[in-house]
Design a protein around this motif. Structure first.
Motif, PDB file in Angstrom:
ATOM      1  N   LEU A  36     -67.251  20.802  47.380  1.00 43.30           N
ATOM      2  CA  LEU A  36     -68.205  20.760  48.490  1.00 43.30           C
ATOM      3  C   LEU A  36     -68.231  22.087  49.243  1.00 43.30           C
ATOM      4  CD1 LEU A  36     -67.521  17.150  49.818  1.00 43.30           C
ATOM      5  CD2 LEU A  36     -69.699  18.000  48.919  1.00 43.30           C
ATOM      6  N   THR A  37     -67.069  22.696  49.437  1.00 40.06           N
ATOM      7  CA  THR A  37     -67.009  24.007  50.079  1.00 40.06           C
ATOM      8  C   THR A  37     -67.692  25.066  49.220  1.00 40.06           C
ATOM      9  OG1 THR A  37     -64.932  23.427  51.191  1.00 40.06           O
ATOM     10  CG2 THR A  37     -65.448  25.772  50.989  1.00 40.06           C
ATOM     11  N   HIS A  38     -67.465  24.978  47.913  1.00 36.35           N
ATOM     12  CA  HIS A  38     -68.129  25.909  46.993  1.00 36.35           C
ATOM     13  C   HIS A  38     -69.648  25.787  47.101  1.00 36.35           C
ATOM     14  CE1 HIS A  38     -69.203  28.011  43.303  1.00 36.35           C
ATOM     15  NE2 HIS A  38     -69.814  26.921  42.865  1.00 36.35           N
ATOM     16  N   LEU A  39     -70.151  24.565  47.140  1.00 33.55           N
ATOM     17  CA  LEU A  39     -71.594  24.360  47.247  1.00 33.55           C
ATOM     18  C   LEU A  39     -72.131  24.879  48.576  1.00 33.55           C
ATOM     19  CD1 LEU A  39     -71.856  20.747  45.764  1.00 33.55           C
ATOM     20  CD2 LEU A  39     -72.662  22.856  44.693  1.00 33.55           C
ATOM     21  N   SER A  40     -71.341  24.731  49.625  1.00 32.24           N
ATOM     22  CA  SER A  40     -71.779  25.138  50.963  1.00 32.24           C
ATOM     23  C   SER A  40     -71.793  26.655  51.136  1.00 32.24           C
ATOM     24  CB  SER A  40     -70.864  24.523  52.035  1.00 32.24           C
ATOM     25  OG  SER A  40     -70.888  23.119  51.979  1.00 32.24           O
ATOM     26  N   CYS A  41     -70.920  27.342  50.401  1.00 31.72           N
ATOM     27  CA  CYS A  41     -70.720  28.777  50.637  1.00 31.72           C
ATOM     28  C   CYS A  41     -71.371  29.666  49.578  1.00 31.72           C
ATOM     29  CB  CYS A  41     -69.222  29.084  50.705  1.00 31.72           C
ATOM     30  SG  CYS A  41     -68.357  28.248  52.053  1.00 31.72           S
ATOM     31  N   THR A  42     -72.129  29.079  48.664  1.00 29.39           N
ATOM     32  CA  THR A  42     -72.718  29.841  47.569  1.00 29.39           C
ATOM     33  C   THR A  42     -74.239  29.758  47.636  1.00 29.39           C
ATOM     34  OG1 THR A  42     -70.793  29.230  46.216  1.00 29.39           O
ATOM     35  CG2 THR A  42     -72.684  30.184  45.067  1.00 29.39           C
ATOM     36  N   ALA A  43     -74.890  30.850  47.338  1.00 28.64           N
ATOM     37  CA  ALA A  43     -76.362  30.890  47.363  1.00 28.64           C
ATOM     38  C   ALA A  43     -76.936  29.913  46.346  1.00 28.64           C
ATOM     39  CB  ALA A  43     -76.850  32.306  47.067  1.00 28.64           C
ATOM     40  N   PRO A  44     -78.036  29.236  46.690  1.00 25.18           N
ATOM     41  CA  PRO A  44     -78.622  28.240  45.781  1.00 25.18           C
ATOM     42  C   PRO A  44     -78.924  28.769  44.382  1.00 25.18           C
ATOM     43  CG  PRO A  44     -79.584  28.013  47.953  1.00 25.18           C
ATOM     44  CD  PRO A  44     -78.723  29.245  47.992  1.00 25.18           C
ATOM     45  N   LEU A  45     -79.460  29.963  44.265  1.00 36.86           N
ATOM     46  CA  LEU A  45     -79.773  30.502  42.940  1.00 36.86           C
ATOM     47  C   LEU A  45     -78.504  30.719  42.119  1.00 36.86           C
ATOM     48  CD1 LEU A  45     -82.659  33.055  43.657  1.00 36.86           C
ATOM     49  CD2 LEU A  45     -82.803  30.829  42.528  1.00 36.86           C
ATOM     50  N   THR A  46     -77.451  31.157  42.784  1.00 35.21           N
ATOM     51  CA  THR A  46     -76.177  31.341  42.091  1.00 35.21           C
ATOM     52  C   THR A  46     -75.614  29.999  41.660  1.00 35.21           C
ATOM     53  OG1 THR A  46     -75.713  33.337  43.388  1.00 35.21           O
ATOM     54  CG2 THR A  46     -73.840  32.284  42.291  1.00 35.21           C
ATOM     55  N   LEU A  47     -75.726  28.987  42.526  1.00 32.71           N
ATOM     56  CA  LEU A  47     -75.259  27.647  42.178  1.00 32.71           C
ATOM     57  C   LEU A  47     -75.988  27.124  40.949  1.00 32.71           C
ATOM     58  CD1 LEU A  47     -75.026  25.876  45.661  1.00 32.71           C
ATOM     59  CD2 LEU A  47     -73.122  26.530  44.168  1.00 32.71           C
ATOM     60  N   ALA A  48     -77.302  27.295  40.918  1.00 33.42           N
ATOM     61  CA  ALA A  48     -78.089  26.797  39.791  1.00 33.42           C
ATOM     62  C   ALA A  48     -77.670  27.476  38.495  1.00 33.42           C
ATOM     63  CB  ALA A  48     -79.573  27.015  40.058  1.00 33.42           C
ATOM     64  N   ARG A  49     -77.496  28.796  38.540  1.00 32.07           N
ATOM     65  CA  ARG A  49     -77.100  29.533  37.344  1.00 32.07           C
ATOM     66  C   ARG A  49     -75.702  29.118  36.887  1.00 32.07           C
ATOM     67  NH1 ARG A  49     -76.305  34.844  39.184  1.00 32.07           N
ATOM     68  NH2 ARG A  49     -74.126  34.230  39.435  1.00 32.07           N
ATOM     69  N   ASP A  50     -74.767  29.015  37.838  1.00 35.51           N
ATOM     70  CA  ASP A  50     -73.402  28.648  37.481  1.00 35.51           C
ATOM     71  C   ASP A  50     -73.324  27.220  36.945  1.00 35.51           C
ATOM     72  OD1 ASP A  50     -72.641  31.137  38.298  1.00 35.51           O
ATOM     73  OD2 ASP A  50     -71.714  30.483  40.194  1.00 35.51           O
ATOM     74  N   TYR A  51     -74.155  26.329  37.484  1.00 33.82           N
ATOM     75  CA  TYR A  51     -74.152  24.942  37.020  1.00 33.82           C
ATOM     76  C   TYR A  51     -74.565  24.881  35.556  1.00 33.82           C
ATOM     77  CZ  TYR A  51     -75.042  19.914  36.963  1.00 33.82           C
ATOM     78  OH  TYR A  51     -75.019  18.565  36.653  1.00 33.82           O
ATOM     79  N   VAL A  52     -75.627  25.588  35.212  1.00 36.30           N
ATOM     80  CA  VAL A  52     -76.089  25.612  33.829  1.00 36.30           C
ATOM     81  C   VAL A  52     -75.033  26.237  32.926  1.00 36.30           C
ATOM     82  CG1 VAL A  52     -77.810  26.588  32.262  1.00 36.30           C
ATOM     83  CG2 VAL A  52     -78.525  25.605  34.448  1.00 36.30           C
ATOM     84  N   ASP A  53     -74.435  27.348  33.382  1.00 41.50           N
ATOM     85  CA  ASP A  53     -73.394  28.004  32.585  1.00 41.50           C
ATOM     86  C   ASP A  53     -72.203  27.085  32.358  1.00 41.50           C
ATOM     87  OD1 ASP A  53     -74.896  30.291  32.435  1.00 41.50           O
ATOM     88  OD2 ASP A  53     -73.827  31.343  34.041  1.00 41.50           O
ATOM     89  N   THR A  54     -71.872  26.281  33.372  1.00 44.63           N
ATOM     90  CA  THR A  54     -70.685  25.426  33.292  1.00 44.63           C
ATOM     91  C   THR A  54     -70.915  24.206  32.428  1.00 44.63           C
ATOM     92  OG1 THR A  54     -69.926  26.129  35.487  1.00 44.63           O
ATOM     93  CG2 THR A  54     -69.058  24.042  34.646  1.00 44.63           C
ATOM     94  N   PHE A  55     -72.005  23.489  32.660  1.00 44.80           N
ATOM     95  CA  PHE A  55     -72.167  22.173  32.049  1.00 44.80           C
ATOM     96  C   PHE A  55     -73.153  22.126  30.873  1.00 44.80           C
ATOM     97  CE2 PHE A  55     -70.895  21.083  36.485  1.00 44.80           C
ATOM     98  CZ  PHE A  55     -69.676  20.510  36.164  1.00 44.80           C
ATOM     99  N   ASP A  56     -74.082  23.051  30.815  1.00 45.40           N
ATOM    100  CA  ASP A  56     -75.106  22.987  29.769  1.00 45.40           C
ATOM    101  C   ASP A  56     -74.828  23.908  28.591  1.00 45.40           C
ATOM    102  OD1 ASP A  56     -76.359  21.181  31.384  1.00 45.40           O
ATOM    103  OD2 ASP A  56     -77.892  22.565  32.119  1.00 45.40           O
ATOM    104  N   LEU A  57     -74.032  24.926  28.803  1.00 43.33           N
ATOM    105  CA  LEU A  57     -73.824  25.925  27.753  1.00 43.33           C
ATOM    106  C   LEU A  57     -72.433  25.867  27.138  1.00 43.33           C
ATOM    107  CD1 LEU A  57     -75.602  29.018  29.388  1.00 43.33           C
ATOM    108  CD2 LEU A  57     -76.544  27.282  27.849  1.00 43.33           C
TER     109      LEU A  57
END
Length: 249
Positions: free
Chosen positions: A65-86
């Motif tokens: 939750l802290t990570h989501l709160s402190c990270t820019a939305p575009l970075t979150l979206a990119r990291d989410y795809v890198d983590t779970f989709d790739l």
């Protein structure tokens, strides 16, 4: 003397009320979902709710939750795809680990779909039924008993996913740790299964969409353009996943 005895429910790793377990599942469902605008808008409320939970679940949930709160939305979206989709070993689709994209996966997916229907819920057209945020949403808001049963059946997969995320130093590992804390600890058989899944990885056979269709019934309505309409931009995938149900808590 009675002929029937009640089998005791295995105790979870961390003792907590049923309400708190459902709260853990609800928060984890949102944390592990794609970081859409709706979820990002309620992070303060989610953090406040998580802060009231017992340790170590509180710390486990506050980390992502802290990570989501402190990270820019575009970075979150990119990291989410890198983590779970790739990454094959970090998929949020629970049947993928055992079956990959093989024909056997279709029957495994039906297990989830039938559980949702048995509870009077119809999964919307946004995701496959074995997607972890979908299952967590189901357990938290529709059928805690049925949802817990499915989560318990997939403890080896959940633990392997946690280990994979921990190895990559992902903050999302905390959400998996919190979910596992609500379930009974892994058995000896579970640990053997974890070792097997880790050693083998998902099967490679790729059969396209065929495993998701049984007797002509598509497992995912998105495969039928007459049934599918994409979710509105900026919405969370877990919002309104189950049609025709209320909160059964």
């Amino acid at each position: 003397m009675g002929l029937l005895t009640l089998r005791r429910r295995p105790a979870p790793v961390v003792e907590m009320s049923d309400r708190d377990r459902r709260l853990v599942w609800r928060i984890a469902a949102l944390v592990l979902d794609y970081p859409g605008a709706d979820t990002l808008a309620i992070l303060a409320d989610l953090s406040e709710a998580a802060a009231a939970l017992a340790e170590p679940v509180r710390t486990d949930l506050l980390r992502p939750l802290t990570h989501l709160s402190c990270t820019a939305p575009l970075t979150l979206a990119r990291d989410y795809v890198d983590t779970f989709d790739l990454r094959r070993r970090a998929s949020l689709h629970l049947t993928y680990y055992a079956y990959g994209d093989t024909r056997k996966r279709g029957m495994a997916l039906l297990r989830f779909k039938h559980a949702y229907r048995h509870a009077g819920a119809e999964l919307s057209d946004r995701e496959l039924p074995d997607h972890l945020p979908v299952l967590l949403e189901f357990a938290a808001t529709v059928d805690p008993i049925g949802g817990e049963r499915l989560l318990g059946e997939h403890v080896p997969v959940l633990e392997m996913l946690r280990l994979s995320l921990t190895d990559s130093e992902s903050p999302y590992a905390g959400a998996l740790a919190a979910v596992l804390a609500t379930l009974p600890p892994p058995t000896t058989a579970d640990r053997r299964r974890i070792a097997e899944l880790a050693a083998q990885g998902p099967p490679d056979e790729d059969v396209g969409l065929e495993p998701y269709s049984m007797n002509g019934e598509s497992m995912h309505p998105a495969m039928n353009p007459d049934l599918y309409s994409p979710p509105a931009a900026g919405t969370s995938a877990t919002a309104g996943l189950f049609a025709g149900t209320g909160d059964r808590r």
